[in-house]
Scaffold this motif. Structure first.
Motif, PDB file in Angstrom:
ATOM      1  N   GLN A  16       0.857  -1.177   0.000  1.00  0.00           N
ATOM      2  CA  GLN A  16       0.000   0.000   0.000  1.00  0.00           C
ATOM      3  C   GLN A  16       0.895   1.229   0.000  1.00  0.00           C
ATOM      4  O   GLN A  16       1.890   1.283   0.728  1.00  0.00           O
ATOM      5  CB  GLN A  16      -0.905   0.002   1.235  1.00  0.00           C
ATOM      6  N   HIS A  24      -0.728   4.554  -0.161  1.00  0.00           N
ATOM      7  CA  HIS A  24      -1.496   5.704   0.322  1.00  0.00           C
ATOM      8  C   HIS A  24      -2.738   5.211   1.057  1.00  0.00           C
ATOM      9  O   HIS A  24      -3.384   4.254   0.633  1.00  0.00           O
ATOM     10  CB  HIS A  24      -1.895   6.600  -0.856  1.00  0.00           C
ATOM     11  N   ASP A  25      -3.059   5.900   2.145  1.00  0.00           N
ATOM     12  CA  ASP A  25      -4.237   5.601   2.958  1.00  0.00           C
ATOM     13  C   ASP A  25      -5.387   6.514   2.549  1.00  0.00           C
ATOM     14  O   ASP A  25      -5.192   7.462   1.788  1.00  0.00           O
ATOM     15  CB  ASP A  25      -3.897   5.815   4.440  1.00  0.00           C
ATOM     16  N   PRO A  26      -6.602   6.269   3.081  1.00  0.00           N
ATOM     17  CA  PRO A  26      -7.717   7.161   2.780  1.00  0.00           C
ATOM     18  C   PRO A  26      -7.350   8.609   3.056  1.00  0.00           C
ATOM     19  O   PRO A  26      -6.538   8.866   3.938  1.00  0.00           O
ATOM     20  CB  PRO A  26      -8.813   6.681   3.746  1.00  0.00           C
ATOM     21  N   CYS A  68      -7.196   5.371  -1.252  1.00  0.00           N
ATOM     22  CA  CYS A  68      -6.552   4.079  -0.977  1.00  0.00           C
ATOM     23  C   CYS A  68      -5.870   3.601  -2.252  1.00  0.00           C
ATOM     24  O   CYS A  68      -6.540   3.315  -3.248  1.00  0.00           O
ATOM     25  CB  CYS A  68      -7.578   3.060  -0.526  1.00  0.00           C
ATOM     26  N   ALA A 104      -2.702   1.017  -3.824  1.00  0.00           N
ATOM     27  CA  ALA A 104      -1.693  -0.031  -3.663  1.00  0.00           C
ATOM     28  C   ALA A 104      -0.870  -0.078  -4.946  1.00  0.00           C
ATOM     29  O   ALA A 104      -1.302   0.394  -5.995  1.00  0.00           O
ATOM     30  CB  ALA A 104      -2.353  -1.382  -3.414  1.00  0.00           C
ATOM     31  N   ASP A 163       6.911   2.308   2.042  1.00  0.00           N
ATOM     32  CA  ASP A 163       6.507   2.622   3.423  1.00  0.00           C
ATOM     33  C   ASP A 163       6.883   4.055   3.786  1.00  0.00           C
ATOM     34  O   ASP A 163       6.108   4.764   4.435  1.00  0.00           O
ATOM     35  CB  ASP A 163       7.161   1.650   4.410  1.00  0.00           C
ATOM     36  N   ARG A 200       4.502   6.373   1.998  1.00  0.00           N
ATOM     37  CA  ARG A 200       3.180   6.313   2.644  1.00  0.00           C
ATOM     38  C   ARG A 200       3.177   7.138   3.935  1.00  0.00           C
ATOM     39  O   ARG A 200       2.230   7.870   4.198  1.00  0.00           O
ATOM     40  CB  ARG A 200       2.834   4.854   2.918  1.00  0.00           C
ATOM     41  N   SER A 201       4.233   7.037   4.725  1.00  0.00           N
ATOM     42  CA  SER A 201       4.330   7.813   5.968  1.00  0.00           C
ATOM     43  C   SER A 201       4.346   9.306   5.680  1.00  0.00           C
ATOM     44  O   SER A 201       3.692  10.094   6.375  1.00  0.00           O
ATOM     45  CB  SER A 201       5.588   7.436   6.742  1.00  0.00           C
ATOM     46  N   GLN A 258       3.127  10.804   3.063  1.00  0.00           N
ATOM     47  CA  GLN A 258       1.812  11.205   2.568  1.00  0.00           C
ATOM     48  C   GLN A 258       0.816  11.319   3.719  1.00  0.00           C
ATOM     49  O   GLN A 258      -0.021  12.219   3.736  1.00  0.00           O
ATOM     50  CB  GLN A 258       1.305  10.209   1.520  1.00  0.00           C
ATOM     51  N   ALA A 259       0.906  10.417   4.686  1.00  0.00           N
ATOM     52  CA  ALA A 259      -0.008  10.449   5.834  1.00  0.00           C
ATOM     53  C   ALA A 259       0.194  11.717   6.666  1.00  0.00           C
ATOM     54  O   ALA A 259      -0.741  12.196   7.325  1.00  0.00           O
ATOM     55  CB  ALA A 259       0.197   9.215   6.705  1.00  0.00           C
ATOM     56  N   PRO A 301      -4.187  15.962   2.235  1.00  0.00           N
ATOM     57  CA  PRO A 301      -3.946  14.643   1.634  1.00  0.00           C
ATOM     58  C   PRO A 301      -4.459  14.559   0.207  1.00  0.00           C
ATOM     59  O   PRO A 301      -5.380  15.281  -0.187  1.00  0.00           O
ATOM     60  CB  PRO A 301      -4.710  13.690   2.547  1.00  0.00           C
TER      61      PRO A 301
END
Length: 173
Positions: free
Chosen positions: A46, A48-50, A53, A55, A74, A77-78, A80-81, A86
């Motif tokens: 993955q 990106h998170d909501p 979402c 992958a 990873d 993703r961190s 981006q979070a 966002p």
């Protein structure tokens, strides 16, 4: 890991008077050969998170700067979070991911002495669904070419892959 190498047996040779061989070649005669391979590599992760979402799967290089693609994903993703604004669609995430990976890619080859035309680039397929997306979508990210190409959207779907296709073709057939 693949390396550009010259296969002298595929080229015309000339034997010199002293017994040495002469081979004339240019850059187009170089071919990429796998020189090292690893097992147990994470090829899907993955990124990106909501509210989007997303992958990705990877093909090609297994690492950049002694880091696996999944560890780089990873980190992305961190980061981006932690954004205040966002990303809300798959296209924006895919473009940001390319910028992030491309910086790592350029650092990876910075001191190699290898001309850029011989750099081996990873490829990613990034897909998912974002708050501002009407339908799920899939993008092909080519790091060497520095491009993000739309593969599927608008409710269309299908099969897509990157890398060596023989195993996928056997599975599909």
């Amino acid at each position: 890991v693949s390396t550009p190498l010259l296969d002298p047996f595929r080229l015309p040779t000339e034997e010199l008077k002293d017994g040495r061989l002469r081979i004339e070649f240019d850059g187009s005669d170089l071919a990429r050969y796998v020189t090292a391979a690893w097992g147990g590599v994470t090829k899907m992760f993955q990124i990106h998170d909501p509210p989007a979402c997303v992958a990705a799967t990877t093909a090609g290089l297994a690492q950049l700067r002694n880091r696996s693609m999944s560890s780089l994903a990873d980190e992305f993703r961190s980061k981006q979070a932690a954004r205040k604004n966002p990303r809300v669609n798959v296209e924006a995430v895919s473009n940001d991911f390319l910028k992030f990976i491309r910086r790592q890619y350029e650092k990876h080859y910075a001191n190699s002495g290898l001309p850029e035309e011989y750099w081996d680039g990873p490829e990613f397929l990034a897909g998912g669904f974002g708050r501002d997306d009407a339908h799920p979508s899939l993008y092909r990210i080519k790091v060497k070419e520095n491009t993000v190409e739309l593969v599927y959207s608008s409710g269309r779907a299908g099969v897509a892959w990157a890398g060596q296709s023989d195993a996928v073709q056997r599975l599909l057939f």
